[in-house]
Design an enzyme around this catalytic site. Structure first.
Site, PDB file in Angstrom:
ATOM      1  N   GLY A 145       0.826  -1.207   0.000  1.00 55.58           N
ATOM      2  CA  GLY A 145       0.000   0.000   0.000  1.00 55.58           C
ATOM      3  C   GLY A 145       0.851   1.244   0.000  1.00 55.58           C
ATOM      4  O   GLY A 145       2.035   1.183   0.335  1.00 55.58           O
ATOM      5  N   GLY A 183       2.125   5.422   4.552  1.00 55.96           N
ATOM      6  CA  GLY A 183       1.253   6.046   5.544  1.00 55.96           C
ATOM      7  C   GLY A 183      -0.137   5.463   5.625  1.00 55.96           C
ATOM      8  O   GLY A 183      -1.002   6.001   6.304  1.00 55.96           O
ATOM      9  N   LYS A 192       0.430   0.196   7.207  1.00 56.09           N
ATOM     10  CA  LYS A 192       0.979  -1.165   7.093  1.00 56.09           C
ATOM     11  C   LYS A 192       1.701  -1.563   8.379  1.00 56.09           C
ATOM     12  O   LYS A 192       1.425  -2.610   8.971  1.00 56.09           O
ATOM     13  CB  LYS A 192       1.949  -1.252   5.905  1.00 56.09           C
ATOM     14  CG  LYS A 192       1.286  -0.953   4.587  1.00 56.09           C
ATOM     15  CD  LYS A 192       2.244  -1.056   3.433  1.00 56.09           C
ATOM     16  CE  LYS A 192       3.314   0.012   3.412  1.00 56.09           C
ATOM     17  NZ  LYS A 192       2.820   1.354   3.109  1.00 56.09           N
ATOM     18  N   GLU A 202      -4.337  33.187 -10.325  1.00 58.66           N
ATOM     19  CA  GLU A 202      -5.259  32.365  -9.526  1.00 58.66           C
ATOM     20  C   GLU A 202      -6.707  32.578  -9.982  1.00 58.66           C
ATOM     21  O   GLU A 202      -7.488  31.632 -10.052  1.00 58.66           O
ATOM     22  CB  GLU A 202      -5.131  32.682  -8.026  1.00 58.66           C
ATOM     23  CG  GLU A 202      -3.780  32.326  -7.420  1.00 58.66           C
ATOM     24  CD  GLU A 202      -3.367  30.884  -7.658  1.00 58.66           C
ATOM     25  OE1 GLU A 202      -4.241  30.011  -7.656  1.00 58.66           O
ATOM     26  OE2 GLU A 202      -2.164  30.642  -7.869  1.00 58.66           O
ATOM     27  N   HIS A 204      -7.521  30.360 -12.819  1.00 58.91           N
ATOM     28  CA  HIS A 204      -7.907  28.992 -12.415  1.00 58.91           C
ATOM     29  C   HIS A 204      -9.359  28.973 -11.937  1.00 58.91           C
ATOM     30  O   HIS A 204     -10.126  28.081 -12.281  1.00 58.91           O
ATOM     31  CB  HIS A 204      -7.029  28.508 -11.251  1.00 58.91           C
ATOM     32  CG  HIS A 204      -5.622  28.176 -11.632  1.00 58.91           C
ATOM     33  ND1 HIS A 204      -5.315  27.313 -12.645  1.00 58.91           N
ATOM     34  CD2 HIS A 204      -4.429  28.578 -11.114  1.00 58.91           C
ATOM     35  CE1 HIS A 204      -3.997  27.205 -12.740  1.00 58.91           C
ATOM     36  NE2 HIS A 204      -3.435  27.972 -11.828  1.00 58.91           N
ATOM     37  N   ASP A 215       1.944  24.052 -12.696  1.00 56.67           N
ATOM     38  CA  ASP A 215       0.781  23.742 -13.530  1.00 56.67           C
ATOM     39  C   ASP A 215       1.208  23.000 -14.782  1.00 56.67           C
ATOM     40  O   ASP A 215       0.621  21.988 -15.152  1.00 56.67           O
ATOM     41  CB  ASP A 215       0.069  25.030 -13.979  1.00 56.67           C
ATOM     42  CG  ASP A 215      -0.480  25.815 -12.803  1.00 56.67           C
ATOM     43  OD1 ASP A 215      -0.748  25.180 -11.773  1.00 56.67           O
ATOM     44  OD2 ASP A 215      -0.641  27.042 -12.926  1.00 56.67           O
TER      45      ASP A 215
HETATM   46  P1  ADP Z   1       3.085   2.669   6.538  1.00 57.24           P
HETATM   47  O1  ADP Z   1       1.957   2.147   5.700  1.00 57.24           O
HETATM   48  O2  ADP Z   1       3.928   3.628   5.787  1.00 57.24           O
HETATM   49  O3  ADP Z   1       3.819   1.590   7.248  1.00 57.24           O
HETATM   50  P2  ADP Z   1       2.352   3.398   9.182  1.00 57.24           P
HETATM   51  O4  ADP Z   1       1.692   2.151   9.572  1.00 57.24           O
HETATM   52  O5  ADP Z   1       3.724   3.616   9.691  1.00 57.24           O
HETATM   53  O6  ADP Z   1       2.353   3.567   7.624  1.00 57.24           O
HETATM   54  O7  ADP Z   1       1.411   4.610   9.591  1.00 57.24           O
HETATM   55  C1  ADP Z   1       1.909   5.784  10.137  1.00 57.24           C
HETATM   56  C2  ADP Z   1       0.960   6.352  11.140  1.00 57.24           C
HETATM   57  O8  ADP Z   1      -0.242   6.732  10.526  1.00 57.24           O
HETATM   58  C3  ADP Z   1       0.565   5.369  12.198  1.00 57.24           C
HETATM   59  O9  ADP Z   1       1.469   5.367  13.248  1.00 57.24           O
HETATM   60  C4  ADP Z   1      -0.797   5.876  12.626  1.00 57.24           C
HETATM   61  O10 ADP Z   1      -0.670   6.876  13.595  1.00 57.24           O
HETATM   62  C5  ADP Z   1      -1.354   6.513  11.372  1.00 57.24           C
HETATM   63  N1  ADP Z   1      -2.298   5.609  10.698  1.00 57.24           N
HETATM   64  C6  ADP Z   1      -2.149   5.099   9.456  1.00 57.24           C
HETATM   65  N2  ADP Z   1      -3.203   4.338   9.124  1.00 57.24           N
HETATM   66  C7  ADP Z   1      -4.028   4.344  10.182  1.00 57.24           C
HETATM   67  C8  ADP Z   1      -5.294   3.724  10.459  1.00 57.24           C
HETATM   68  N3  ADP Z   1      -5.892   2.945   9.577  1.00 57.24           N
HETATM   69  N4  ADP Z   1      -5.846   3.948  11.662  1.00 57.24           N
HETATM   70  C9  ADP Z   1      -5.239   4.729  12.564  1.00 57.24           C
HETATM   71  N5  ADP Z   1      -4.065   5.328  12.365  1.00 57.24           N
HETATM   72  C10 ADP Z   1      -3.460   5.167  11.193  1.00 57.24           C
END
Ligand code: ADP
Length: 641
Positions: free
Chosen positions: A233, A236, A239, A458, A461, A532
């Site tokens: 994925g 953030g 995972k 702007e 746009h 742009d």
């Molecule tokens: P990656 O996919 O890059 O491993 P992380 O698992 O490290 O991402 O996510 C980073 C942070 O984002 C987590 O520590 C959490 O705080 C937040 N986060 C990401 N997805 C969720 C989710 N589904 N629910 C709650 N917090 C999330």
């Protein structure tokens, strides 16, 4: 566990004392020749001239001894031991040699000696002996020194490499896996409740937890427990969080390590680390092994190797990983979880059944998932009552879980900076703006002409996006500099999976609206449209070469989802098609630009009014635009519903 720690400590001491000893031995070896040289009151060094005038011409020389073709030792006649000139030296040197001098070469020495004795009779010529001598001390010294240095360097490197691992700074740790082990006692505190949304993914990994806790339920039915689960994925999307939750809930030991941690600068280390990791895991089974960023080792073999040539280490690490995953039996109780955001780069061998047989795909969260994530991260904050989670979720399309976590924290920081007691709605809006566009830089100096240009850019746009009905609705426009940009328009993208040709085309017009306004108003364009144009070029090429939107190219896509072609040097189309793609893309962009310009010229009054309002207020909202341009028309959807 305790025993293990002690066991790794002793070799550390051995290497420590070994180093000290080695140091002393080396130092003494270095000192010996020096000390010997100092204590000896041996022969005295003289020049050729001294030798010739004071000794040879005085007939004081008994014999000469040429040592190793580089030095001549002078023996004085023993009967001269009482002469004033030689008394002292002969006392200290005994039978000689008493003097020595260096020579450049034997030939030149012989010629000089011949010349110096040419007036003498043959029998009066001095005897010259040639000897070869070995200086054992020097020999040993020159042999030992490089060797000792080599050993020292080796010790040093081993210590460093070993030290970068699990903490035991020992040479014996070299090649051991650097995975950290979370035991049941110090397990992760994250639970599935901390993971919002991701329901399907959660269900899958919950199953993994169940396999580990109740393997018999599955094996008695003859089912094979999966060996590996790969989570793919964008960054953030949670995972790592998901895996941490598995660790928190499973109640089994948990080894975690980053893919990059396998690969060191030494060839062969990666493979041995993989071996060691699996050995440790099998000892602790049932357990979970987590490899983050697995693309660091699992990248397709043979891809991009043409120019780098530095892939041998990664390939051998990957091969070892494959071997290990094949090696342990299905029900051994070790489950490997891996995460990556580059699934397309992974070696197909890694993904085939029997290795990572389960694939979990995470996507950027949708509206309801964003709401759930907001709820998780809003919990620890002291909130104003006016916070509307639905509104926040609606304002953040395209944001990842990590972005949302970041917004919540940023909002709290903004509120704290203003010494507020609670975090309010405006703090969240500021935090979103800041994360989208960077920090406001009101102090940036902009001349009035530049400001006017930015305002019209702007406004361009705004007008184009307002009049074209298939583009994302506008939220607000600002001409306060933020981050790198001088002005910004915020849109609220709709959540949808498909985008039609019309939508793509109108998007191009909106993106070009800024530059078109500059041309319409000032008759000249500026460098302000760089971002742009970059976006327009990328999108236009995608339309022509990837999505098959162009009639001339036809329904063809040159997109390479598996990156199997590897290098950008091999294009899947002919030169002619390449030229056609360029031509059609350019045509598409030019047409969009003309369309934007026509729209702006036809609505010049609206354009001027919006630019004026922007110059006056710096930030204007949807409502302001509505009062100037009228309500936005609803899109006539080209797809029959
Ligand atoms: P990656 O996919 O890059 O491993 P992380 O698992 O490290 O991402 O996510 C980073 C942070 O984002 C987590 O520590 C959490 O705080 C937040 N986060 C990401 N997805 C969720 C989710 N589904 N629910 C709650 N917090 C999330």
């Amino acid at each position: 566990m305790k025993e293990k720690r002690n066991a790794t400590k002793s070799p550390q001491n051995v290497s420590g004392t070994g180093l000290v000893w080695l140091f002393w031995i080396l130092l003494s070896t270095l000192m010996i020749p020096y000390l010997i040289n100092r204590s000896a009151t041996g022969p005295k060094e003289i020049s050729w001239r001294e030798f010739e005038v004071n000794m040879l011409h005085n007939r004081a020389v008994a014999k000469l001894q040429v040592v190793n073709n580089e030095m001549v030792q002078v023996f004085i006649k023993p009967q001269l031991d009482n002469s004033r000139q030689f008394k002292e030296i002969m006392k200290s040197t005994g039978t000689g040699p008493q003097y020595f001098f260096q020579i450049g070469s034997v030939e030149s020495f012989e010629q000089k000696l011949e010349a110096a004795q040419k007036d003498l009779a043959d029998r009066e010529h001095v005897d010259v002996l040639y000897v070869k001598r070995k200086n054992w001390l020097q020999e040993i010294f020159f042999w030992v020194l490089p060797f000792a240095l080599l050993v020292l360097t080796w010790f040093f490197i081993m210590n460093r490499v070993g030290g970068s691992g699990t903490g035991g700074a020992s040479i014996f740790n070299f090649g051991k896996s650097t995975a950290t082990l979370q035991d049941i006692d110090n397990k992760s505190t994250v639970t599935f409740d901390d993971v919002a949304g991701l329901d399907e993914a959660k269900a899958e990994v919950k199953e993994v937890v169940d396999f580990l806790q109740h393997p018999a339920d599955y094996t008695q039915l003859g089912a094979k427990i999966p060996k590996g689960v790969i989570i793919v994925g964008p960054p953030g999307t949670g995972k790592t969080l998901l895996v941490k939750a598995v660790a928190g809930e499973a109640g089994v030991p948990f080894f975690s390590m980053s893919g990059a941690g396998f690969v060191e600068m030494f060839v062969g280390v990666g493979a041995s680390r993989v071996r060691d990791l699996f050995k440790r895991a099998k000892e602790k089974a049932p357990c979970i092994v987590f490899i983050d960023e697995i693309d660091a080792v699992g990248r397709s073999r043979g891809k991009d190797t043409l120019f780098t040539g530095a892939n041998d280490e990664r390939e051998s690490t990957l091969n070892q990983l494959l071997t290990e995953m094949d090696g342990f039996s299905t029900n051994s109780g070790v489950i490997v979880l891996a995460a990556t955001n580059r699934a397309d780069m992974l070696d197909p061998a890694l993904l085939r059944p029997g290795r990572f047989d389960r694939h979990i795909y995470l996507e950027l969260p949708n509206l309801s998932e964003r709401k759930a994530i907001f709820e998780v991260h809003l919990k620890p904050l002291a909130l104003d009552d006016a916070i509307d989670v639905d509104f926040l979720a609606a304002q953040t399309p395209g944001f990842s879980g990590a972005d949302i976590a970041n917004i919540c924290n940023e909002a709290a920081l903004i509120a704290a900076r203003q010494k507020k007691k609670k975090v309010g709605r405006q703090d969240f809006l500021d935090a979103i703006d800041r994360i989208v566009a960077g920090l406001e830089r009101k102090s940036k100096i902009i001349s009035p002409t530049e400001k006017k240009m930015v305002a019209f850019h702007e406004a361009g746009h705004v007008v184009v996006s307002w009049l074209l009905t298939h583009t994302d609705p506008l939220l607000k426009v600002s001409i306060i500099p933020r981050g790198r940009s001088l002005g910004e328009a915020w849109y609220l993208p709709e959540e949808r999976q498909l985008k039609t040709v019309t939508e793509f085309r109108e998007q191009l017009c909106v993106a070009l609206g800024g530059r078109a306004a500059e041309e319409v108003v000032f008759g000249e364009v500026s460098s302000g449209a760089l971002d742009d144009l970059e976006k327009v070029t990328r999108e236009a090429y995608m339309m022509v070469a990837y999505y098959g939107f162009n009639k001339e190219i036809g329904n063809m896509s040159f997109y390479d989802s598996t990156a199997s072609r590897g290098s950008q040097f091999t294009k899947p189309y002919s030169e002619e098609t390449g030229r056609l793609i360029d031509e059609e893309t350019r045509k598409l962009v030019n047409n969009a630009y003309e369309e934007a310009k026509t729209l702006l010229m036809a609505n010049r009054n609206g354009l001027d009014a919006i630019a004026d309002r922007l110059l006056e207020k710096e930030v204007i909202f949807k409502e302001d635009i509505e009062t100037i341009l009228g309500k936005r028309k609803a899109p006539q959807t080209p797809i029959p519903s």
